[in-house]
Design a protein around this motif. Structure first.
Motif, PDB file in Angstrom:
ATOM      1  N   TRP A 151      -5.648   9.649   6.758  1.00  0.00           N
ATOM      2  CA  TRP A 151      -5.769   8.216   6.512  1.00  0.00           C
ATOM      3  C   TRP A 151      -4.415   7.601   6.211  1.00  0.00           C
ATOM      4  O   TRP A 151      -4.121   6.500   6.648  1.00  0.00           O
ATOM      5  N   TRP A 152      -3.562   8.323   5.495  1.00  0.00           N
ATOM      6  CA  TRP A 152      -2.239   7.784   5.195  1.00  0.00           C
ATOM      7  C   TRP A 152      -1.417   7.650   6.482  1.00  0.00           C
ATOM      8  O   TRP A 152      -0.687   6.684   6.648  1.00  0.00           O
ATOM      9  N   GLU A 153      -1.555   8.599   7.397  1.00  0.00           N
ATOM     10  CA  GLU A 153      -0.881   8.482   8.701  1.00  0.00           C
ATOM     11  C   GLU A 153      -1.323   7.206   9.408  1.00  0.00           C
ATOM     12  O   GLU A 153      -0.498   6.474   9.954  1.00  0.00           O
ATOM     13  N   LEU A 154      -2.631   6.962   9.436  1.00  0.00           N
ATOM     14  CA  LEU A 154      -3.169   5.773  10.098  1.00  0.00           C
ATOM     15  C   LEU A 154      -2.668   4.491   9.442  1.00  0.00           C
ATOM     16  O   LEU A 154      -2.254   3.547  10.122  1.00  0.00           O
ATOM     17  N   ILE A 155      -2.705   4.468   8.123  1.00  0.00           N
ATOM     18  CA  ILE A 155      -2.267   3.266   7.391  1.00  0.00           C
ATOM     19  C   ILE A 155      -0.783   3.036   7.606  1.00  0.00           C
ATOM     20  O   ILE A 155      -0.356   1.904   7.855  1.00  0.00           O
ATOM     21  N   SER A 156       0.005   4.088   7.525  1.00  0.00           N
ATOM     22  CA  SER A 156       1.450   3.962   7.737  1.00  0.00           C
ATOM     23  C   SER A 156       1.751   3.452   9.128  1.00  0.00           C
ATOM     24  O   SER A 156       2.618   2.586   9.316  1.00  0.00           O
ATOM     25  N   SER A 157       1.056   3.974  10.112  1.00  0.00           N
ATOM     26  CA  SER A 157       1.244   3.544  11.495  1.00  0.00           C
ATOM     27  C   SER A 157       0.827   2.090  11.671  1.00  0.00           C
ATOM     28  O   SER A 157       1.530   1.309  12.314  1.00  0.00           O
ATOM     29  N   ALA A 158      -0.286   1.706  11.083  1.00  0.00           N
ATOM     30  CA  ALA A 158      -0.761   0.323  11.187  1.00  0.00           C
ATOM     31  C   ALA A 158       0.223  -0.644  10.530  1.00  0.00           C
ATOM     32  O   ALA A 158       0.453  -1.733  11.034  1.00  0.00           O
ATOM     33  N   LYS A 159       0.822  -0.218   9.419  1.00  0.00           N
ATOM     34  CA  LYS A 159       1.793  -1.071   8.723  1.00  0.00           C
ATOM     35  C   LYS A 159       3.057  -1.245   9.559  1.00  0.00           C
ATOM     36  O   LYS A 159       3.638  -2.316   9.595  1.00  0.00           O
TER      37      LYS A 159
ATOM     38  N   MET B 113       0.849  -1.178   0.000  1.00  0.00           N
ATOM     39  CA  MET B 113       0.000   0.000   0.000  1.00  0.00           C
ATOM     40  C   MET B 113       0.890   1.236   0.000  1.00  0.00           C
ATOM     41  O   MET B 113       1.819   1.342   0.786  1.00  0.00           O
ATOM     42  N   THR B 114       0.589   2.134  -0.901  1.00  0.00           N
ATOM     43  CA  THR B 114       1.305   3.399  -0.990  1.00  0.00           C
ATOM     44  C   THR B 114       0.283   4.533  -0.918  1.00  0.00           C
ATOM     45  O   THR B 114      -0.927   4.307  -1.059  1.00  0.00           O
ATOM     46  N   PHE B 115       0.780   5.745  -0.735  1.00  0.00           N
ATOM     47  CA  PHE B 115      -0.119   6.897  -0.732  1.00  0.00           C
ATOM     48  C   PHE B 115      -0.813   7.015  -2.090  1.00  0.00           C
ATOM     49  O   PHE B 115      -1.996   7.328  -2.159  1.00  0.00           O
ATOM     50  N   GLU B 116      -0.093   6.727  -3.134  1.00  0.00           N
ATOM     51  CA  GLU B 116      -0.677   6.779  -4.482  1.00  0.00           C
ATOM     52  C   GLU B 116      -1.824   5.773  -4.613  1.00  0.00           C
ATOM     53  O   GLU B 116      -2.871   6.079  -5.197  1.00  0.00           O
ATOM     54  N   THR B 117      -1.645   4.585  -4.052  1.00  0.00           N
ATOM     55  CA  THR B 117      -2.698   3.573  -4.079  1.00  0.00           C
ATOM     56  C   THR B 117      -3.929   4.066  -3.330  1.00  0.00           C
ATOM     57  O   THR B 117      -5.060   3.910  -3.804  1.00  0.00           O
ATOM     58  N   LEU B 118      -3.708   4.655  -2.169  1.00  0.00           N
ATOM     59  CA  LEU B 118      -4.812   5.214  -1.382  1.00  0.00           C
ATOM     60  C   LEU B 118      -5.572   6.246  -2.208  1.00  0.00           C
ATOM     61  O   LEU B 118      -6.802   6.200  -2.287  1.00  0.00           O
ATOM     62  N   CYS B 119      -4.860   7.153  -2.826  1.00  0.00           N
ATOM     63  CA  CYS B 119      -5.494   8.193  -3.643  1.00  0.00           C
ATOM     64  C   CYS B 119      -6.294   7.585  -4.784  1.00  0.00           C
ATOM     65  O   CYS B 119      -7.422   8.020  -5.062  1.00  0.00           O
ATOM     66  N   LYS B 120      -5.728   6.581  -5.436  1.00  0.00           N
ATOM     67  CA  LYS B 120      -6.420   5.921  -6.542  1.00  0.00           C
ATOM     68  C   LYS B 120      -7.698   5.246  -6.059  1.00  0.00           C
ATOM     69  O   LYS B 120      -8.741   5.322  -6.716  1.00  0.00           O
ATOM     70  N   GLN B 121      -7.632   4.570  -4.917  1.00  0.00           N
ATOM     71  CA  GLN B 121      -8.806   3.879  -4.387  1.00  0.00           C
ATOM     72  C   GLN B 121      -9.929   4.864  -4.079  1.00  0.00           C
ATOM     73  O   GLN B 121     -11.087   4.630  -4.440  1.00  0.00           O
TER      74      GLN B 121
ATOM     75  N   VAL C 137      -3.696  -4.385   6.753  1.00  0.00           N
ATOM     76  CA  VAL C 137      -3.678  -3.069   7.388  1.00  0.00           C
ATOM     77  C   VAL C 137      -4.921  -2.946   8.274  1.00  0.00           C
ATOM     78  O   VAL C 137      -6.042  -2.925   7.775  1.00  0.00           O
ATOM     79  N   GLU C 138      -4.710  -2.898   9.575  1.00  0.00           N
ATOM     80  CA  GLU C 138      -5.818  -2.829  10.522  1.00  0.00           C
ATOM     81  C   GLU C 138      -6.149  -1.380  10.867  1.00  0.00           C
ATOM     82  O   GLU C 138      -5.389  -0.702  11.555  1.00  0.00           O
ATOM     83  N   VAL C 139      -7.244  -0.909  10.334  1.00  0.00           N
ATOM     84  CA  VAL C 139      -7.794   0.404  10.674  1.00  0.00           C
ATOM     85  C   VAL C 139      -9.281   0.214  10.918  1.00  0.00           C
ATOM     86  O   VAL C 139      -9.867  -0.759  10.458  1.00  0.00           O
ATOM     87  N   ASP C 140      -9.876   1.142  11.656  1.00  0.00           N
ATOM     88  CA  ASP C 140     -11.303   0.985  11.907  1.00  0.00           C
ATOM     89  C   ASP C 140     -12.088   2.170  11.367  1.00  0.00           C
ATOM     90  O   ASP C 140     -11.566   3.270  11.210  1.00  0.00           O
ATOM     91  N   PHE C 141     -13.335   1.913  11.096  1.00  0.00           N
ATOM     92  CA  PHE C 141     -14.224   2.885  10.486  1.00  0.00           C
ATOM     93  C   PHE C 141     -14.330   4.164  11.317  1.00  0.00           C
ATOM     94  O   PHE C 141     -14.266   5.266  10.770  1.00  0.00           O
ATOM     95  N   ILE C 142     -14.488   4.034  12.618  1.00  0.00           N
ATOM     96  CA  ILE C 142     -14.672   5.198  13.487  1.00  0.00           C
ATOM     97  C   ILE C 142     -13.479   6.137  13.387  1.00  0.00           C
ATOM     98  O   ILE C 142     -13.643   7.351  13.264  1.00  0.00           O
ATOM     99  N   THR C 143     -12.280   5.596  13.423  1.00  0.00           N
ATOM    100  CA  THR C 143     -11.076   6.418  13.338  1.00  0.00           C
ATOM    101  C   THR C 143     -10.995   7.132  11.993  1.00  0.00           C
ATOM    102  O   THR C 143     -10.613   8.302  11.926  1.00  0.00           O
ATOM    103  N   LEU C 144     -11.367   6.434  10.934  1.00  0.00           N
ATOM    104  CA  LEU C 144     -11.369   7.068   9.614  1.00  0.00           C
ATOM    105  C   LEU C 144     -12.382   8.202   9.555  1.00  0.00           C
ATOM    106  O   LEU C 144     -12.112   9.267   9.009  1.00  0.00           O
ATOM    107  N   ALA C 145     -13.553   7.982  10.126  1.00  0.00           N
ATOM    108  CA  ALA C 145     -14.633   8.971  10.066  1.00  0.00           C
ATOM    109  C   ALA C 145     -14.325  10.214  10.896  1.00  0.00           C
ATOM    110  O   ALA C 145     -14.834  11.298  10.592  1.00  0.00           O
ATOM    111  N   GLU C 146     -13.494  10.085  11.916  1.00  0.00           N
ATOM    112  CA  GLU C 146     -13.170  11.228  12.773  1.00  0.00           C
ATOM    113  C   GLU C 146     -12.408  12.308  12.021  1.00  0.00           C
ATOM    114  O   GLU C 146     -12.545  13.498  12.314  1.00  0.00           O
TER     115      GLU C 146
END
Length: 76
Positions: free
Chosen positions: A65-73, A1-9, A49-58
């Protein structure tokens, strides 16, 4: 997963060009709904990559989101 992938998704889910979405723009205001967010969460979990919906929605921005994904990785 890269930031570019996140943006594309996210751009794909919004049916918009990547270049039109700012890293700090509120994605909920942009039209991303909870069902699409859950599809991202499930997709990312399948990739380990373990992230949860509530954290994303905040703070629904690409940069946060990239910070969260990077941290989870890093903690995986």
């Amino acid at each position: 997963m890269t930031f570019e992938t996140l943006c594309k998704q996210v751009a794909h889910l919004l049916d918009e060009p990547e270049a039109t979405i700012s890293e700090t723009e509120n994605l909920l205001d942009r039209g991303l709904d909870s069902i699409r967010m859950m599809s991202l969460v499930e997709s990312w979990r399948q990739d380990g990559v373990e992230v949860d919906f509530i954290t994303l929605a905040e703070n629904p921005t690409l940069s946060h989101w990239w910070e969260l994904i990077s941290s989870a990785k890093r903690h995986a």
